[in-house]
Write a protein that holds these residues in place. Sequence first.
Motif, short mmCIF file in Angstrom:
data_model
loop_
_atom_site.label_atom_id
_atom_site.label_comp_id
_atom_site.label_asym_id
_atom_site.label_seq_id
_atom_site.Cartn_x
_atom_site.Cartn_y
_atom_site.Cartn_z
N GLU A 37 0.83 -1.20 0.00
CA GLU A 37 0.00 0.00 0.00
C GLU A 37 0.87 1.25 0.00
O GLU A 37 1.81 1.37 0.78
CB GLU A 37 -0.91 0.00 1.23
CG GLU A 37 -1.89 1.15 1.26
CD GLU A 37 -2.84 1.06 2.45
OE1 GLU A 37 -4.06 1.05 2.21
OE2 GLU A 37 -2.34 0.97 3.59
N THR A 92 -1.65 6.67 0.37
CA THR A 92 -2.95 6.03 0.54
C THR A 92 -3.19 5.70 2.01
O THR A 92 -4.30 5.90 2.54
CB THR A 92 -3.02 4.73 -0.29
OG1 THR A 92 -2.80 5.03 -1.66
CG2 THR A 92 -4.37 4.05 -0.12
N ARG A 126 -4.09 8.86 3.76
CA ARG A 126 -5.44 9.29 3.43
C ARG A 126 -6.47 8.51 4.23
O ARG A 126 -7.44 9.07 4.75
CB ARG A 126 -5.70 9.14 1.94
CG ARG A 126 -7.05 9.73 1.51
CD ARG A 126 -7.32 9.58 0.03
NE ARG A 126 -7.61 8.21 -0.35
CZ ARG A 126 -6.81 7.44 -1.07
NH1 ARG A 126 -5.66 7.89 -1.52
NH2 ARG A 126 -7.14 6.19 -1.37
#
Length: 244
Positions: free
Chosen positions: A6, A10, A13
């Motif tokens: 990941e 991201t 966020r």
Amino acid sequence: MSGNVELFTTRMRKATRKIHSVSDAMVNAKFAISLRDEKVWGGGLFVFYHIFAYLEDATERLDRDDLKKLFVHQILYRKSAFEEDLTHYLGDDWRSLPKSMALENYLEHLQDLEKDNPKLLMAYIYHLYLGLLSGGQILAKKRQVFGEKNQQINTYTDKVTHFSEADIGQLKKDFRDVMNDIAEKMTEKEREEMIEESNQVFVMNNLIVNSVGGQNKVLCNLIYKASAVVLVIAGIVWTYKMHK
């Protein structure tokens, strides 16, 4: 970075989604209804100017590669653009305006980070400049649509949200890519600290947005105008019924 891992941006966020949503709602509630009032807009620029200016000055003072890398394009530097807008909206003496306690506390927090853990300033650079490239553009467009017709808003181009002919989408992509590259070289503990500080970014932003004055006055004016229209319509309907 492997496609199965990941991205750090991201991850950030997702970790800040809740407080970010609160922040977006607050900005919309505070400023969307105040887009007609240049002084209120100027007040918002005033509080954020001090944060952006501090981050750009700190980047120069610290001369750290990680901080400098986040400014992926010279056009990201916004200090002079803020100053031009503030002169337009608040006058030549805007520098003498008092800072709210929330703003003073925000600046003190940044000073502490610069002294004790300067890499965490990246959390503020990342979220604030990405916000300017995203939400800032939306607010600027709303001002063009909802601004009073007799105000200079329709003839003056806000400098802080204007990025010339730059490709905003590409700029945001480059910005995220650099943040992810920097994060790859961090320890897991450093990444966790960055995520924790990212939540603090939005908490601090909410506090200074809430400190901007003038929105209540604008809201009252809008309610007064709306009430006047309702009374006129009611009068027309009553007259029509009386003479029907």
